[in-house]
Design an enzyme around this catalytic site. Sequence first.
Site, PDB file in Angstrom:
ATOM      1  N   HIS A 125      89.634 121.549-106.246  1.00 45.82           N
ATOM      2  CA  HIS A 125      88.187 121.741-106.224  1.00 45.82           C
ATOM      3  C   HIS A 125      87.461 120.634-106.958  1.00 45.82           C
ATOM      4  O   HIS A 125      88.047 119.889-107.748  1.00 45.82           O
ATOM      5  CB  HIS A 125      87.808 123.109-106.812  1.00 45.82           C
ATOM      6  CG  HIS A 125      88.081 123.275-108.273  1.00 45.82           C
ATOM      7  ND1 HIS A 125      87.243 122.796-109.258  1.00 45.82           N
ATOM      8  CD2 HIS A 125      89.105 123.881-108.930  1.00 45.82           C
ATOM      9  CE1 HIS A 125      87.737 123.101-110.450  1.00 45.82           C
ATOM     10  NE2 HIS A 125      88.879 123.758-110.281  1.00 45.82           N
ATOM     11  N   CYS A 141      94.246 124.527-112.017  1.00 44.90           N
ATOM     12  CA  CYS A 141      93.814 123.983-110.728  1.00 44.90           C
ATOM     13  C   CYS A 141      93.942 122.458-110.719  1.00 44.90           C
ATOM     14  O   CYS A 141      94.256 121.838-111.729  1.00 44.90           O
ATOM     15  CB  CYS A 141      92.357 124.362-110.456  1.00 44.90           C
ATOM     16  SG  CYS A 141      92.117 126.095-110.020  1.00 44.90           S
TER      17      CYS A 141
END
Length: 165
Positions: A125, A141
């Site tokens: 992301h 992440c």
Amino acid sequence: MNDSSIALRIDINLDRQTLTLAGPAGEVLAEYPVSTGLNGAGEQDGSGCTPRGDHYVRAMIGAEQPEGTVFRGRRPTGEIYSKELAQAHPDRDWILSRILWLCGRESGRNRGPGVDTFRRFIYIHGTPDTEPMGVPMSHGCVRMRNADVIDLFQRVKPGTPVTIR
């Protein structure tokens, strides 16, 4: 996005803190700096580590959103990231612009009870452009610059293989 994206693959190198998009013959189509888990590599739920092994892009979120769109729970909040917004919410883990939600392929390693990448909500992301790349800083992440994650998002589709090593 086009049909040639089927043969594409993503390789994330934790040591180098890079994400490479490779073509059908393994040729490098793009390489981006990233920031992975501050706690290093690992698969356990709640570890804050980036899971290793073979994965695939299970879902892609944010296709029509403007750059800097803020997501919470994979839904746009209606906000666009700004310095003022960051100052008003200093403890937020910013998920911006696009989300590529990963799913593990290896039962017992990154798929299944206690180690499931998808259930851990591990994404590729966007993050604020003020955040450093090339340095592990995330909660597990794979963070990218907003322009880079948008570029990657436009080139791949659900099902694209991802290897994290």
